[in-house]
Design a protein around this motif. Structure first.
Motif, PDB file in Angstrom:
ATOM      1  N   VAL A  25      -3.832   7.198  10.967  1.00 24.85           N
ATOM      2  CA  VAL A  25      -2.937   6.081  10.661  1.00 24.85           C
ATOM      3  C   VAL A  25      -1.492   6.550  10.767  1.00 24.85           C
ATOM      4  N   ASP A  26      -0.705   5.825  11.530  1.00 26.31           N
ATOM      5  CA  ASP A  26       0.718   6.120  11.655  1.00 26.31           C
ATOM      6  C   ASP A  26       1.483   5.236  10.674  1.00 26.31           C
ATOM      7  N   GLY A  27       2.279   5.865   9.814  1.00 27.41           N
ATOM      8  CA  GLY A  27       2.971   5.125   8.767  1.00 27.41           C
ATOM      9  C   GLY A  27       3.946   4.095   9.281  1.00 27.41           C
ATOM     10  N   ALA A  28       4.567   4.342  10.440  1.00 26.98           N
ATOM     11  CA  ALA A  28       5.529   3.374  10.971  1.00 26.98           C
ATOM     12  C   ALA A  28       4.822   2.079  11.354  1.00 26.98           C
ATOM     13  N   LEU A  29       3.642   2.185  11.967  1.00 26.17           N
ATOM     14  CA  LEU A  29       2.900   0.976  12.323  1.00 26.17           C
ATOM     15  C   LEU A  29       2.383   0.260  11.079  1.00 26.17           C
ATOM     16  N   LEU A  30       1.942   1.026  10.092  1.00 19.51           N
ATOM     17  CA  LEU A  30       1.511   0.412   8.835  1.00 19.51           C
ATOM     18  C   LEU A  30       2.673  -0.334   8.197  1.00 19.51           C
ATOM     19  N   ARG A  31       3.829   0.303   8.122  1.00 19.48           N
ATOM     20  CA  ARG A  31       5.025  -0.344   7.551  1.00 19.48           C
ATOM     21  C   ARG A  31       5.348  -1.647   8.278  1.00 19.48           C
ATOM     22  N   ASP A  32       5.344  -1.601   9.623  1.00 14.02           N
ATOM     23  CA  ASP A  32       5.704  -2.776  10.408  1.00 14.02           C
ATOM     24  C   ASP A  32       4.728  -3.927  10.169  1.00 14.02           C
ATOM     25  N   ARG A  33       3.439  -3.619  10.133  1.00 10.24           N
ATOM     26  CA  ARG A  33       2.453  -4.682   9.963  1.00 10.24           C
ATOM     27  C   ARG A  33       2.438  -5.225   8.536  1.00 10.24           C
ATOM     28  N   LEU A  34       2.642  -4.359   7.546  1.00 10.07           N
ATOM     29  CA  LEU A  34       2.732  -4.861   6.178  1.00 10.07           C
ATOM     30  C   LEU A  34       3.901  -5.829   6.033  1.00 10.07           C
ATOM     31  N   LEU A  35       5.019  -5.527   6.703  1.00 12.62           N
ATOM     32  CA  LEU A  35       6.187  -6.396   6.594  1.00 12.62           C
ATOM     33  C   LEU A  35       5.994  -7.702   7.357  1.00 12.62           C
ATOM     34  N   THR A  36       5.591  -7.613   8.620  1.00  7.93           N
ATOM     35  CA  THR A  36       5.543  -8.815   9.445  1.00  7.93           C
ATOM     36  C   THR A  36       4.345  -9.705   9.144  1.00  7.93           C
ATOM     37  N   GLU A  37       3.236  -9.110   8.677  1.00  6.82           N
ATOM     38  CA  GLU A  37       2.030  -9.904   8.411  1.00  6.82           C
ATOM     39  C   GLU A  37       1.880 -10.300   6.949  1.00  6.82           C
ATOM     40  N   HIS A  38       2.471  -9.517   6.032  1.00  7.06           N
ATOM     41  CA  HIS A  38       2.244  -9.772   4.607  1.00  7.06           C
ATOM     42  C   HIS A  38       3.526  -9.837   3.778  1.00  7.06           C
ATOM     43  N   GLY A  39       4.687  -9.618   4.397  1.00  4.49           N
ATOM     44  CA  GLY A  39       5.930  -9.672   3.628  1.00  4.49           C
ATOM     45  C   GLY A  39       6.052  -8.579   2.604  1.00  4.49           C
ATOM     46  N   VAL A  40       5.448  -7.408   2.862  1.00 10.99           N
ATOM     47  CA  VAL A  40       5.488  -6.268   1.944  1.00 10.99           C
ATOM     48  C   VAL A  40       6.274  -5.141   2.605  1.00 10.99           C
ATOM     49  N   LEU A  41       7.306  -4.650   1.926  1.00 10.03           N
ATOM     50  CA  LEU A  41       8.178  -3.607   2.465  1.00 10.03           C
ATOM     51  C   LEU A  41       7.881  -2.275   1.791  1.00 10.03           C
ATOM     52  N   VAL A  42       7.551  -1.242   2.588  1.00 14.25           N
ATOM     53  CA  VAL A  42       7.283   0.095   2.067  1.00 14.25           C
ATOM     54  C   VAL A  42       8.198   1.097   2.758  1.00 14.25           C
ATOM     55  N   ARG A  43       8.305   2.290   2.172  1.00 12.88           N
ATOM     56  CA  ARG A  43       9.160   3.352   2.729  1.00 12.88           C
ATOM     57  C   ARG A  43       8.297   4.347   3.490  1.00 12.88           C
ATOM     58  N   GLU A  44       8.317   4.258   4.810  1.00  8.02           N
ATOM     59  CA  GLU A  44       7.636   5.238   5.653  1.00  8.02           C
ATOM     60  C   GLU A  44       8.520   6.485   5.728  1.00  8.02           C
ATOM     61  N   CYS A  45       7.929   7.668   5.597  1.00 12.34           N
ATOM     62  CA  CYS A  45       8.704   8.893   5.386  1.00 12.34           C
ATOM     63  C   CYS A  45       8.782   9.801   6.600  1.00 12.34           C
ATOM     64  N   GLY A  46       8.559   9.259   7.801  1.00 15.47           N
ATOM     65  CA  GLY A  46       8.634  10.083   8.997  1.00 15.47           C
ATOM     66  C   GLY A  46      10.020  10.612   9.287  1.00 15.47           C
ATOM     67  N   ASN A  47      11.069   9.971   8.765  1.00 19.97           N
ATOM     68  CA  ASN A  47      12.427  10.454   9.020  1.00 19.97           C
ATOM     69  C   ASN A  47      12.974  11.292   7.869  1.00 19.97           C
ATOM     70  N   LYS A  48      12.115  11.693   6.946  1.00 15.05           N
ATOM     71  CA  LYS A  48      12.517  12.618   5.885  1.00 15.05           C
ATOM     72  C   LYS A  48      12.199  14.049   6.317  1.00 15.05           C
ATOM     73  N   ILE A  49      13.163  14.922   6.258  1.00 14.09           N
ATOM     74  CA  ILE A  49      12.938  16.316   6.628  1.00 14.09           C
ATOM     75  C   ILE A  49      11.870  16.911   5.719  1.00 14.09           C
ATOM     76  N   GLY A  50      10.860  17.506   6.322  1.00 12.36           N
ATOM     77  CA  GLY A  50       9.766  18.089   5.552  1.00 12.36           C
ATOM     78  C   GLY A  50       8.607  17.147   5.344  1.00 12.36           C
ATOM     79  N   SER A  51       8.725  15.897   5.806  1.00  8.87           N
ATOM     80  CA  SER A  51       7.647  14.936   5.703  1.00  8.87           C
ATOM     81  C   SER A  51       7.217  14.530   7.114  1.00  8.87           C
ATOM     82  N   SER A  52       6.395  13.491   7.229  1.00 12.29           N
ATOM     83  CA  SER A  52       5.959  12.994   8.532  1.00 12.29           C
ATOM     84  C   SER A  52       5.557  11.537   8.393  1.00 12.29           C
TER      85      SER A  52
END
Length: 486
Positions: free
Chosen positions: A318-345
């Motif tokens: 599971v890629d967090g960016a795609l999960l984030r996008d679908r949660l927002l566009t399909e369910h109106g739920v906003l989450v923080r995907e951490c791929g742009n945090k140094i030391g995370s993915s």
């Protein structure tokens, strides 16, 4: 706005999510339609009565200059029992981080990662070397104080920063551990203990080292009022330090750096201390319940947290960016995907603690997007959006799932509409894998990012490697080669 255009907003910043206002303008969503699990805010404070009082005084608040920073700081210190000579208030903790970097960081800074992005980005923006200790996923991202001391000594770092609790994982050091760290690092130019989220910890007040910081000439403790009071938009925070350090930073701050909203809130706090304490108690209870619910979603790893957020590793594939996008566009739920945090993915997301009704909405949305159905009830109709996982991973053996309350029905207008895409574009598996082949058992979908489903150590390093590719560096060539595998 179309779903693909909305989610493209997340690519506009390399360190932060787009603001709530940017998203609501882009989606056309009304107030309250987006369930915000991204911004770590106190949902129970200010109270409705306090908001009513602020609203009644809005004309005066916006019309007149605020009092001096000294006046506002003196009132805050009376509430907290602090000496004003040891305190500096800023227009948000980020302003204080900026001045700490400009005034007190000369050449190098050491910090464990992943952590709050300004502690890595700010000194790099001013040409300092940033030595980053990668927190081990195998230990739940817990910081070993002794290992950090050895790291600082081996790198020759002159400034050290520890966030307690840490953001995004919520890891917490005990007060004896922090004081031991300060003792071992007393020869450094500066040690910063960022306690921005400490009030949400179970033993928050007992863990703070603010009282000890004023006696140490090289220690600064940072606090965020916006996070604690649920008022990020007001922008106010403070630091506690030895009078010499605090005075140096106060002298550099602009005049009228605190706005009239900050003054109004600070002068209201004395009569609302009970409500504030109760809000923290409720957040702590919500955190325990939220962890319990999330822990029963198959394939998720939920890490212990003492902040008002929870760090989650997603199921393999599971890629967090795609999960984030679908949660927002399909369910109106906003989450923080951490791929742009140094030391995370992109394998990790941070979820802010919210009241139970919001958590039900989050869990329901994640079940639909990840598995295509509610995990413990019959599958939905065939026309439901394609799930991100081809099969439901096994949950913890012998652990019954919690009884989730029925999710509240949301009107269709409350969910931003996404652009209709072919099935292959909506999930994580390639198009060829979508054709049914009855003779072959379902296979685990392939990740969009090749390294997103790798071994835990590699997944944790992905964010740092990407950051270095984009121009980030630890400042030490040997460390960069080690991290990147070169």
């Amino acid at each position: 706005m179309a779903g693909s255009d909305v989610t493209a907003l997340f690519g506009a910043s390399t360190a932060h999510s787009p603001s709530y206002f940017t998203l609501t303008r882009a989606t056309g969503a009304q107030a309250g339609e987006i369930a915000d699990f991204c911004i770590p805010c106190n949902p129970y404070f200010p109270t409705p009565a306090m908001f009513d009082r602020l609203g009644a005084g809005l004309r005066e608040i916006l019309t007149y200059y605020p009092s001096s920073a000294e006046t506002v700081t003196a009132e805050l210190c009376r509430l907290l029992g602090l000496n004003p000579a040891t305190v500096a208030m800023g227009n948000g903790s980020t302003e204080l981080i900026t001045w700490i970097d400009h005034l007190l960081v000369r050449e190098s800074l050491a910090v464990p990662v992943p952590t709050f992005g300004r502690w890595t980005d700010q000194p790099m923006e001013t040409g300092k070397r940033v030595d980053m200790l990668l927190l081990p996923e195998a230990r739940g991202f817990a910081l070993d104080p002794e290992a950090f001391v050895r790291f600082v000594e081996s790198r020759g770092s002159r400034v050290a920063v520890v966030c307690n609790p840490n953001n995004p994982d919520g890891g917490l050091l005990s007060k004896p551990q922090v004081l031991g760290l300060l003792d071992r690092l007393q020869d450094l130019d500066l040690v910063v203990v960022d306690e921005s989220f400490l009030e949400f910890a179970d033993e928050g007040q007992e863990t703070s080292v603010a009282a000890e910081a004023v006696l140490r000439p090289n220690v600064v403790v940072l606090r965020s009022l916006g996070k604690n009071f649920g008022l990020h938009g007001v922008r106010f925070g403070y630091l506690v330090a030895h009078p010499g350090l605090a005075g140096l930073i106060r002298g550099a701050l602009p005049k009228w750096n605190l706005n009239s909203f900050a003054e109004a809130v600070v002068f209201m706090l004395r009569e609302h201390r009970h409500e504030y304490a109760e809000s923290l108690r409720r957040v702590r209870g919500d955190r325990h319940e939220m962890i319990r619910y999330l822990s029963h979603l198959p394939g998720l790893t939920v890490y212990p947290s003492q902040g008002n957020f929870v760090y989650v590793r997603l199921p393999a594939g599971v890629d967090g960016a795609l999960l984030r996008d679908r949660l927002l566009t399909e369910h109106g739920v906003l989450v923080r995907e951490c791929g742009n945090k140094i030391g995370s993915s992109s394998r990790f997301v941070r979820l802010v603690v919210r009241p139970q009704a919001d958590v039900v909405r989050l869990v329901s949305a994640m079940e639909q997007v990840l598995y295509g159905r509610t995990v413990h009830t019959p599958a939905p109709a065939p026309q439901a959006p394609r799930p991100m996982l081809a099969q439901v991973p096994a949950g913890p053996p012998g652990v019954p799932a919690p009884d989730l309350p029925q999710a509240v029905e949301r009107p269709p207008s409350a969910v931003p509409q996404a652009v209709e895409r072919p099935p292959a574009a909506r999930g994580l598996v390639p198009a060829a894998a979508l054709a049914p082949e009855p003779a072959v058992p379902p296979q685990q979908p392939q990740p969009v990012c090749p390294d997103a489903a790798g071994p835990p150590a590699q997944a944790a390093r992905t964010g740092l490697v990407r950051a270095m590719t984009a121009g980030y560096t630890s400042g030490t060539a040997a460390i960069d080669r080690l991290v990147s595998g070169a």
